[in-house]
Design a protein around this motif. Structure first.
Motif, PDB file in Angstrom:
ATOM      1  N   MET A   1       0.843  -1.192   0.000  1.00 41.83           N
ATOM      2  CA  MET A   1       0.000   0.000   0.000  1.00 41.83           C
ATOM      3  C   MET A   1       0.884   1.250   0.000  1.00 41.83           C
ATOM      4  SD  MET A   1      -2.914   1.018   2.718  1.00 41.83           S
ATOM      5  CE  MET A   1      -3.711   2.568   2.613  1.00 41.83           C
ATOM      6  N   ILE A   2       0.526   2.187  -0.828  1.00 44.42           N
ATOM      7  CA  ILE A   2       1.301   3.416  -0.930  1.00 44.42           C
ATOM      8  C   ILE A   2       0.950   4.337   0.235  1.00 44.42           C
ATOM      9  CG2 ILE A   2       1.682   5.482  -2.329  1.00 44.42           C
ATOM     10  CD1 ILE A   2       1.273   3.781  -4.787  1.00 44.42           C
ATOM     11  N   GLU A   3       1.957   4.935   0.798  1.00 51.82           N
ATOM     12  CA  GLU A   3       1.758   5.876   1.901  1.00 51.82           C
ATOM     13  C   GLU A   3       1.078   7.139   1.388  1.00 51.82           C
ATOM     14  OE1 GLU A   3       5.821   5.653   4.314  1.00 51.82           O
ATOM     15  OE2 GLU A   3       6.064   5.688   2.131  1.00 51.82           O
ATOM     16  N   THR A   4       0.550   7.908   2.318  1.00 51.08           N
ATOM     17  CA  THR A   4      -0.090   9.175   1.976  1.00 51.08           C
ATOM     18  C   THR A   4       0.873  10.316   2.308  1.00 51.08           C
ATOM     19  OG1 THR A   4      -2.236   8.241   2.531  1.00 51.08           O
ATOM     20  CG2 THR A   4      -2.094  10.630   2.403  1.00 51.08           C
ATOM     21  N   PRO A   5       1.161  11.173   1.328  1.00 55.23           N
ATOM     22  CA  PRO A   5       2.033  12.313   1.608  1.00 55.23           C
ATOM     23  C   PRO A   5       1.400  13.230   2.656  1.00 55.23           C
ATOM     24  CG  PRO A   5       1.646  12.076  -0.755  1.00 55.23           C
ATOM     25  CD  PRO A   5       0.714  11.142  -0.051  1.00 55.23           C
ATOM     26  N   ASN A   6       2.252  13.904   3.404  1.00 53.45           N
ATOM     27  CA  ASN A   6       1.763  14.856   4.404  1.00 53.45           C
ATOM     28  C   ASN A   6       2.795  15.967   4.601  1.00 53.45           C
ATOM     29  OD1 ASN A   6       3.540  14.250   6.893  1.00 53.45           O
ATOM     30  ND2 ASN A   6       2.827  12.215   6.263  1.00 53.45           N
ATOM     31  N   LEU A   7       2.397  16.989   5.311  1.00 52.89           N
ATOM     32  CA  LEU A   7       3.269  18.143   5.538  1.00 52.89           C
ATOM     33  C   LEU A   7       3.745  18.237   6.981  1.00 52.89           C
ATOM     34  CD1 LEU A   7       1.368  20.782   3.388  1.00 52.89           C
ATOM     35  CD2 LEU A   7       3.518  19.634   2.831  1.00 52.89           C
ATOM     36  N   GLU A   8       3.695  17.133   7.690  1.00 51.17           N
ATOM     37  CA  GLU A   8       4.096  17.137   9.101  1.00 51.17           C
ATOM     38  C   GLU A   8       5.531  17.651   9.281  1.00 51.17           C
ATOM     39  OE1 GLU A   8       4.776  13.845  12.565  1.00 51.17           O
ATOM     40  OE2 GLU A   8       3.018  13.595  11.279  1.00 51.17           O
ATOM     41  N   TYR A   9       6.455  17.163   8.468  1.00 46.55           N
ATOM     42  CA  TYR A   9       7.845  17.603   8.564  1.00 46.55           C
ATOM     43  C   TYR A   9       7.957  19.094   8.276  1.00 46.55           C
ATOM     44  CZ  TYR A   9      12.793  18.177   7.504  1.00 46.55           C
ATOM     45  OH  TYR A   9      14.096  18.620   7.485  1.00 46.55           O
ATOM     46  N   VAL A  10       7.285  19.550   7.240  1.00 41.35           N
ATOM     47  CA  VAL A  10       7.320  20.968   6.866  1.00 41.35           C
ATOM     48  C   VAL A  10       6.731  21.814   7.989  1.00 41.35           C
ATOM     49  CG1 VAL A  10       6.490  22.702   5.212  1.00 41.35           C
ATOM     50  CG2 VAL A  10       7.204  20.438   4.405  1.00 41.35           C
ATOM     51  N   ASP A  11       5.613  21.373   8.549  1.00 37.14           N
ATOM     52  CA  ASP A  11       4.985  22.114   9.648  1.00 37.14           C
ATOM     53  C   ASP A  11       5.895  22.194  10.866  1.00 37.14           C
ATOM     54  OD1 ASP A  11       2.724  22.624   8.140  1.00 37.14           O
ATOM     55  OD2 ASP A  11       1.628  20.894   8.919  1.00 37.14           O
ATOM     56  N   ASN A  12       6.561  21.090  11.191  1.00 34.62           N
ATOM     57  CA  ASN A  12       7.498  21.094  12.310  1.00 34.62           C
ATOM     58  C   ASN A  12       8.673  22.025  12.042  1.00 34.62           C
ATOM     59  OD1 ASN A  12       6.044  19.309  13.905  1.00 34.62           O
ATOM     60  ND2 ASN A  12       7.082  17.513  13.097  1.00 34.62           N
ATOM     61  N   LEU A  13       9.163  21.990  10.821  1.00 39.58           N
ATOM     62  CA  LEU A  13      10.281  22.845  10.436  1.00 39.58           C
ATOM     63  C   LEU A  13       9.885  24.316  10.479  1.00 39.58           C
ATOM     64  CD1 LEU A  13      13.214  22.476   9.455  1.00 39.58           C
ATOM     65  CD2 LEU A  13      12.337  22.501   7.116  1.00 39.58           C
ATOM     66  N   ALA A  14       8.693  24.618  10.003  1.00 37.52           N
ATOM     67  CA  ALA A  14       8.210  26.004   9.955  1.00 37.52           C
ATOM     68  C   ALA A  14       7.912  26.544  11.353  1.00 37.52           C
ATOM     69  CB  ALA A  14       6.969  26.094   9.084  1.00 37.52           C
ATOM     70  N   ASP A  15       7.530  25.669  12.265  1.00 36.02           N
ATOM     71  CA  ASP A  15       7.253  26.057  13.650  1.00 36.02           C
ATOM     72  C   ASP A  15       6.344  27.285  13.735  1.00 36.02           C
ATOM     73  OD1 ASP A  15       7.471  25.696  16.419  1.00 36.02           O
ATOM     74  OD2 ASP A  15       9.189  27.075  16.559  1.00 36.02           O
ATOM     75  N   GLY A  16       5.251  27.240  12.960  1.00 39.25           N
ATOM     76  CA  GLY A  16       4.276  28.317  13.015  1.00 39.25           C
ATOM     77  C   GLY A  16       4.536  29.486  12.075  1.00 39.25           C
ATOM     78  N   ASP A  17       5.658  29.485  11.400  1.00 36.30           N
ATOM     79  CA  ASP A  17       5.992  30.557  10.455  1.00 36.30           C
ATOM     80  C   ASP A  17       5.303  30.272   9.118  1.00 36.30           C
ATOM     81  OD1 ASP A  17       7.158  32.299   8.602  1.00 36.30           O
ATOM     82  OD2 ASP A  17       9.156  32.168   9.504  1.00 36.30           O
ATOM     83  N   THR A  18       4.147  30.897   8.915  1.00 36.23           N
ATOM     84  CA  THR A  18       3.329  30.638   7.738  1.00 36.23           C
ATOM     85  C   THR A  18       4.049  30.995   6.445  1.00 36.23           C
ATOM     86  OG1 THR A  18       1.381  31.120   9.079  1.00 36.23           O
ATOM     87  CG2 THR A  18       1.064  31.051   6.708  1.00 36.23           C
ATOM     88  N   ALA A  19       4.788  32.082   6.442  1.00 40.28           N
ATOM     89  CA  ALA A  19       5.505  32.505   5.235  1.00 40.28           C
ATOM     90  C   ALA A  19       6.559  31.461   4.854  1.00 40.28           C
ATOM     91  CB  ALA A  19       6.151  33.865   5.437  1.00 40.28           C
ATOM     92  N   PHE A  20       7.302  30.958   5.841  1.00 33.57           N
ATOM     93  CA  PHE A  20       8.305  29.930   5.586  1.00 33.57           C
ATOM     94  C   PHE A  20       7.645  28.667   5.045  1.00 33.57           C
ATOM     95  CE2 PHE A  20      10.657  26.152   6.861  1.00 33.57           C
ATOM     96  CZ  PHE A  20      11.920  26.427   6.353  1.00 33.57           C
ATOM     97  N   ARG A  21       6.537  28.271   5.683  1.00 36.86           N
ATOM     98  CA  ARG A  21       5.806  27.072   5.258  1.00 36.86           C
ATOM     99  C   ARG A  21       5.384  27.194   3.798  1.00 36.86           C
ATOM    100  NH1 ARG A  21       0.518  24.981   4.914  1.00 36.86           N
ATOM    101  NH2 ARG A  21       0.307  22.866   5.748  1.00 36.86           N
ATOM    102  N   GLN A  22       4.800  28.316   3.441  1.00 40.56           N
ATOM    103  CA  GLN A  22       4.333  28.518   2.067  1.00 40.56           C
ATOM    104  C   GLN A  22       5.494  28.536   1.078  1.00 40.56           C
ATOM    105  OE1 GLN A  22       1.118  27.562   2.944  1.00 40.56           O
ATOM    106  NE2 GLN A  22       0.948  28.456   0.923  1.00 40.56           N
ATOM    107  N   LYS A  23       6.605  29.143   1.477  1.00 39.30           N
ATOM    108  CA  LYS A  23       7.774  29.182   0.596  1.00 39.30           C
ATOM    109  C   LYS A  23       8.315  27.771   0.375  1.00 39.30           C
ATOM    110  CE  LYS A  23      12.098  31.477  -0.292  1.00 39.30           C
ATOM    111  NZ  LYS A  23      12.878  32.659  -0.120  1.00 39.30           N
ATOM    112  N   PHE A  24       8.381  26.991   1.423  1.00 39.95           N
ATOM    113  CA  PHE A  24       8.875  25.613   1.342  1.00 39.95           C
ATOM    114  C   PHE A  24       7.971  24.788   0.426  1.00 39.95           C
ATOM    115  CE2 PHE A  24      10.312  21.470   2.503  1.00 39.95           C
ATOM    116  CZ  PHE A  24      11.568  21.618   3.064  1.00 39.95           C
ATOM    117  N   ILE A  25       6.660  24.915   0.613  1.00 39.27           N
ATOM    118  CA  ILE A  25       5.703  24.202  -0.235  1.00 39.27           C
ATOM    119  C   ILE A  25       5.843  24.663  -1.685  1.00 39.27           C
ATOM    120  CG2 ILE A  25       3.242  23.903  -0.742  1.00 39.27           C
ATOM    121  CD1 ILE A  25       2.794  24.024   2.359  1.00 39.27           C
ATOM    122  N   GLY A  26       6.056  25.964  -1.877  1.00 41.29           N
ATOM    123  CA  GLY A  26       6.250  26.504  -3.220  1.00 41.29           C
ATOM    124  C   GLY A  26       7.461  25.901  -3.906  1.00 41.29           C
ATOM    125  N   ILE A  27       8.530  25.717  -3.162  1.00 39.28           N
ATOM    126  CA  ILE A  27       9.741  25.103  -3.715  1.00 39.28           C
ATOM    127  C   ILE A  27       9.456  23.660  -4.133  1.00 39.28           C
ATOM    128  CG2 ILE A  27      12.067  24.283  -3.133  1.00 39.28           C
ATOM    129  CD1 ILE A  27      12.308  26.872  -1.384  1.00 39.28           C
TER     130      ILE A  27
END
Length: 106
Positions: A1-27
C-alpha cells in the motif's frame, strides 16, 4: 500500500511561520515536476545513470513529505539504476503519481 504524503515535517520545520511554510511548499511544487520530467526523459532514453541522479534528488522530497517507505524504495531504485537495472520502475512511477497529485492539490 502506498503511503499518503503529508506536511508534518514541513509544519514542524516552519514552527508556526506561515511565510516559511508557504515558501517551502512553493519550492516543492516548483522543483518536483521538473525533476519528475527529467527522470521520465532519462528513463525513456534508457539513460539509467542519469535517471539515478534524478531519483537521488526526488528521494529527499519523498522523505520531506513523510513517505518513508517510498524513500527506502527510491534508494533501492537509485542503486538499481546505477547497475543498469529497472525492476522497481513501475512502483517508483506510482509513487511519483501520488506525489504529483498531492502537490497539485495542496
Amino acid at each position: 500500500m502506498i503511503e499518503t504524503p503529508n506536511l508534518e515535517y514541513v509544519d514542524n520545520l516552519a514552527d508556526g511561520d506561515t511565510a516559511f511554510r508557504q515558501k517551502f511548499i512553493g519550492i516543492l511544487k516548483e522543483e518536483f515536476p521538473i525533476e519528475q520530467e527529467e527522470y521520465l526523459d532519462t528513463m525513456k532514453n534508457v539513460l539509467f545513470r542519469e535517471a539515478s541522479e534524478h531519483v537521488h534528488k526526488i528521494k529527499h522530497k519523498l522523505n520531506v513529505l513523510g513517505l518513508h517507505n517510498a524513500y527506502t524504495l527510491a534508494v533501492q531504485h537509485e542503486n538499481e539504476l546505477r547497475n543498469g537495472e529497472q525492476s522497481l520502475k513501475e512502483e517508483f512511477l506510482s509513487i511519483l503519481k501520488v506525489v504529483e497529485h498531492y502537490l497539485k492539490n495542496i
